[in-house]
Every structure is written in structure tokens, then in C-alpha cells.
Design a protein around this motif. Structure first.
Motif, short mmCIF file in Angstrom:
data_model
loop_
_atom_site.label_atom_id
_atom_site.label_comp_id
_atom_site.label_asym_id
_atom_site.label_seq_id
_atom_site.Cartn_x
_atom_site.Cartn_y
_atom_site.Cartn_z
N GLY A 165 0.82 -1.20 0.00
CA GLY A 165 0.00 0.00 0.00
C GLY A 165 0.86 1.25 0.00
N TYR A 166 0.42 2.25 -0.76
CA TYR A 166 1.12 3.53 -0.86
C TYR A 166 0.18 4.62 -0.36
N TYR A 220 -4.32 7.97 -0.84
CA TYR A 220 -3.55 8.72 -1.84
C TYR A 220 -4.20 8.55 -3.20
N GLU A 221 -4.76 9.63 -3.73
CA GLU A 221 -5.37 9.66 -5.05
C GLU A 221 -6.38 8.53 -5.24
N ASN A 243 -6.64 5.59 -3.81
CA ASN A 243 -6.20 4.19 -3.76
C ASN A 243 -6.66 3.47 -2.50
#
Length: 303
Positions: free
Chosen positions: A120-121, A166-167, A169
Motif C-alpha cells: 500500500g502507498y 492517496y489519489e 487508492n
């Protein structure tokens, strides 16, 4: 019997002259109290991992969290007070509000970061970085106007970090947090080295022997308890070299440029996972590593 006003005035004047003369002997200060304020920029990194069991196996790295370049505006203040003769107390506090940064969460099925089972980011641009300490030092006059100050004290550093979507996700409700607390005794050495009548450079280095405690809330995992999902505990150390450059505008005022960079590390420890069914699962905490530093500008008032 009350002291006559004239004698009281003379006593206060004599005390002021004595303290001022002692300060001038050091070649640096015209008073016994210094107050400084600083602002600037701070950036830090943190990484830690756990194993699959208490023996550090199955696998040796099961889950690894990394925060990179969490940074923001720094505000700091410090006070230096000559308590008696060459003894002085020094207190420092700083806070940086995080406005940027990123984080990753990676799980593995195999040893040595092989067979990735999850990645995961995340956005980590929220939270704050706190630091504070108090030290007792002794001023040693080494030569013409050069002073060395060994000191001993206690301090703590706290990183309040987050994992956010994030964006798109991850769900927008993601608001997982990790608080890393590094606290313990420290020893430091500071040199005061003047150049001419207005310039001064103050290099220093500090060694911290710390106890590390990490507290997490993985808010979207329903099998974990909330607001404390797991806790980590380990022992470690930190080394922080620093330097401050001062330009004395007037006898009591100075402007400063400062910077530092630190390396922190813990040994092996224990991770306590609190499950929603009321049980606790234990595994090996592989340790935490932290790096980071700051740079900024400030003012110093000497009384």
C-alpha cells in the motif's frame, strides 16, 4: 526590621555588577539568561517491521512500514540560565507541523522481503513532530573566549504520523495513525567559538539512550481494537550533531542560523497486537530506524 530602600538598591546593583562581570569573563555573554526563538524547516524518515512470531521467524519480516520525507514548518524555543557560577540549565522545545510526506505498508509471506502479499502507498502529510529536553551543563573556559559545555539531561522526541488515502487508492475514511515516542537520558557537548567581535559558531553533539514506544490505531481493520490496535516496545539510541552560527547585532541581541541531523535506531523488541475479541497476540518487533534534521533562522536575547 525592613531593609532601608537605599541599602536594597545598593545590594541589587552590587549583585548585577557581580553577575555581569562573571558573564564577561566567558567572552560570550553579558547576562545570566538567554532566550532564543527559531523557525525553519524539518524533515524526518521512519521505518520499522515485525516478524511472524516471537522467535523472529515465519517470516523474519512479516510487515514493514516506511514513512519518507514527512516535513513541515518548524517553530522552536530555548532557554539557557546560569544557575550558579559555571553551572547552567538549558531547556529546548520544538514542534513541526507536517504538511508533506508519503508512506508505504508492505507484507511478505517469505523471508528477507520475498513473496509480497500486500503493498500500500499512502499520503502521510498530516501530524506533527515534537522534541524537548532539559540539561544541566558546566562551562569550561579553554582559552581566549573559547568555552566548552559538557551537559547531562533528559529528553523526548515524538512523531505523530498518519496513513491517509492517496489519489483514491484507499477508502476516504482511512485515518490510521502511528505515534513513535523516543525518550530517555542524554549527554551532550557544546563549544562556543567566537570570530571577531560579532560572529560566533557553536558546534555540538548529543547522544541519547532511549526507550522506544510505538502506539498504533489501524482504524479500518475491524479485527483490531480501537483506538489502540497495537503497541511496540524496544530500547535504542540516537546521535544528533548540530551547529549554530550567530551574528551579534547589539550587546544583547543576536541573529542565528542553525541546523542538525540525527540518526536513531532501536534493537529488537516486542509487538503487542490487541484483537477485537479481547485477546492479545505477541510477535517480534524487528526494531525502528529514524533519520532527520532541520534548518532555520532565529533570534537570541541575552539578559
Amino acid at each position: 526590621m525592613s531593609v532601608p530602600r537605599q541599602k536594597l538598591i545598593l545590594l541589587c546593583l552590587s549583585l548585577w555588577i557581580t553577575l555581569n562581570a562573571h558573564a564577561q569573563q566567558t567572552g560570550h555573554d553579558t547576562g545570566v539568561l538567554q532566550v532564543g526563538i527559531q523557525t525553519g524547516y524539518r524533515s524526518e524518515n521512519l521505518r520499522w517491521s515485525i516478524a511472524g512470531n516471537l522467535q523472529g521467524q515465519d517470516p523474519n519480516i512479516y510487515s514493514e512500514l516506511i514513512w519518507k520525507s514527512v516535513d513541515g514548518l518548524l517553530c522552536a524555543a530555548d532557554v539557557r540560565w546560569k544557575v550558579y557560577r559555571s553551572l547552567e540549565l538549558h531547556g529546548h522545545f520544538s514542534m513541526a507541523t507536517i504538511s508533506g510526506g508519503r508512506a508505504t505498508d508492505t507484507d511478505y509471506h517469505g523471508d528477507n522481503r520475498t513473496d509480497v502479499s500486500y503493498y500500500g502507498y499512502f499520503d502521510a502529510g498530516e501530524g506533527n513532530l515534537l522534541s524537548g529536553d532539559i540539561q544541566l551543563g558546566y562551562r569550561l573556559n579553554l582559552g581566549p573566549r573559547i568555552v566548552l559545555i559538557p551537559a547531562f539531561g533528559y529528553g523526548g522526541d515524538q512523531q505523530n504520523l498518519y496513513l491517509k488515502a492517496y489519489e483514491g487508492n484507499a477508502p476516504s475514511t482511512l485515518n490510521s495513525s502511528y505515534t513513535a515516542l523516543w525518550k530517555g537520558f542524554l549527554g551532550s557537548m557544546t563549544a562556543l567559538i567566537p570570530f571577531g567581535n560579532r560572529w560566533e559558531v557553536d558546534p555540538s553533539i548529543a547522544y541519547h539512550q532511549v526507550v522506544f514506544d510505538g502506539t498504533a490505531d489501524w482504524n479500518l481493520i475491524t479485527t483490531f481494537q480501537h483506538p489502540v490496535s497495537f503497541r511496540d516496545h524496544a530500547n535504542g539510541f540516537g546521535v544528533v550533531p548540530a551547529c549554530e552560527l550567530l551574528y551579534h547585532l547589539r550587546s544583547h541581541w543576536a541573529i542565528s542560523l542553525h541546523g542538525n541531523y540525527g540518526w536513531w535506531k532501536t534493537g529488537l523488541g516486542v509487538d503487542n497486537l490487541y484483537l477485537s475479541n479481547g485477546t492479545t497476540s505477541l510477535t517480534q518487533y524487528n526494531g525502528a530506524r529514524r533519520t532527520g534534521g532541520e534548518a532555520g533562522i532565529g533570534f537570541r536575547l541575552t539578559l
